[in-house]
Design an enzyme around this catalytic site. Structure first.
Site, PDB file in Angstrom:
ATOM      1  N   LYS A 223      14.237  26.726  16.439  1.00 25.82           N
ATOM      2  CA  LYS A 223      12.740  26.648  16.268  1.00 25.82           C
ATOM      3  C   LYS A 223      12.734  28.155  17.232  1.00 25.82           C
ATOM      4  CE  LYS A 223      12.916  22.016  13.610  1.00 25.82           C
ATOM      5  NZ  LYS A 223      12.425  21.025  13.233  1.00 25.82           N
ATOM      6  N   ARG A 255      20.600  17.552  13.592  1.00 22.29           N
ATOM      7  CA  ARG A 255      20.891  18.997  12.399  1.00 22.29           C
ATOM      8  C   ARG A 255      20.597  19.750  12.828  1.00 22.29           C
ATOM      9  NH1 ARG A 255      16.390  21.089   9.509  1.00 22.29           N
ATOM     10  NH2 ARG A 255      16.518  20.233   7.514  1.00 22.29           N
TER      11      ARG A 255
END
Length: 274
Positions: A223, A255
């Site tokens: 991210k 994840r």
């Protein structure tokens, strides 16, 4: 218990890291290529594969439900047929129901399926009842707004307290619908309606979420807030470091896009703890 690894399989043309990777060139997911990648991730140590058909990156356009299902269901059916544990990344109860029906048709107990719902405060009103009736697992993510609006909804009085309170309010909708506590997995929502610094603050407070008594999923892979601490564009080293820290905090799962590096990281923590 070692932290579980959830491998990301995006069947989208526009996801921020790997959009279009499994497109056959005509706008249709290449099922064989997607299944091959899922098998590769499983062999690398993924405990389950998270299959998504809609990008939730900031600013993404909503995907029609029919298109989301067209992307997901053929791949899901093949993965279930291979005996791979699967979660379905969707915020729509209709798609979750289609996935559960697909499991049933394939001879897989729908209760073993996980629905990974990032919708947060906008949770589909039909989702809690569906989860309660089906017995499936569900990831409940803290989020405000949708992909177009969440970036403007980052004002908190006290970040950890507000995120915890809002997350538990969504959880209570599932409990009120009849879901069992052991079906529910909480996700603090890194990258969803959070600034970069707020993401770091939540990471520092991960143990607070673990202490709530539910399994916790941590999703920070590649991210944007990792860019300042990453030398490359993939950000997999930084992701693996965070996977180790999350495992140390006691989360149930991480994840990730790159399974191997995070698998190595959580195994180091598991060895230290044993």
């Amino acid at each position: 218990m070692s932290t579980s690894i959830m491998g990301i399989l995006n069947l989208t043309p526009d996801s921020f890291s790997d959009g279009g990777r499994f497109d056959d060139g005509a706008g249709t997911p290449d099922v064989a290529a997607a299944v091959t990648e899922a098998l590769r991730m499983t062999q690398a140590g993924a405990d389950l594969i998270d299959v998504g058909g809609e990008s939730t990156r900031p600013g993404a356009e909503p995907t029609p439900v029919a298109e989301e299902q067209r992307r997901i269901l053929p791949v899901l059916e093949e993965l279930l047929g291979c005996g791979i544990s699967v979660s379905v990344d969707t915020r729509r109860a209709a798609t979750a129901l289609a996935a559960l029906e697909c499991a049933d048709r394939t001879g897989v107990d729908p209760r073993t399926l996980t629905i990974n719902d990032v919708s947060g405060a906008l949770t589909d009103p039909a989702m809690p009842e569906l989860i309660a009736e089906s017995g499936a697992q569900v990831v409940i993510t803290h989020n405000r707004g949708d992909a177009k609006t969440m970036g403007s909804l980052t004002s908190y009085d006290s970040l950890l307290e507000d995120v915890t309170g809002e997350l538990l309010a969504i959880r209570d909708r599932y409990l009120d619908a009849g879901a069992r506590r052991d079906q529910l997995i909480l996700d603090p929502g890194i990258g969803f309606s959070k600034t970069h610094e707020q993401n770091w603050e939540l990471i520092r407070g991960l143990e607070d979420f673990v202490r709530l008594g539910h399994r916790v999923l941590f999703g920070a892979s590649r991210k944007g807030f990792l860019a300042p601490v990453s030398s490359g564009t993939a950000r997999d080293t930084a992701t693996a470091v965070l996977s180790a820290l999350a495992a140390q905090a006691g989360v149930w799962g991480v994840r990730v896009h790159d399974v191997q590096s995070s698998r190595d990281a959580v195994q180091v923590i598991s060895k230290l703890r044993s």
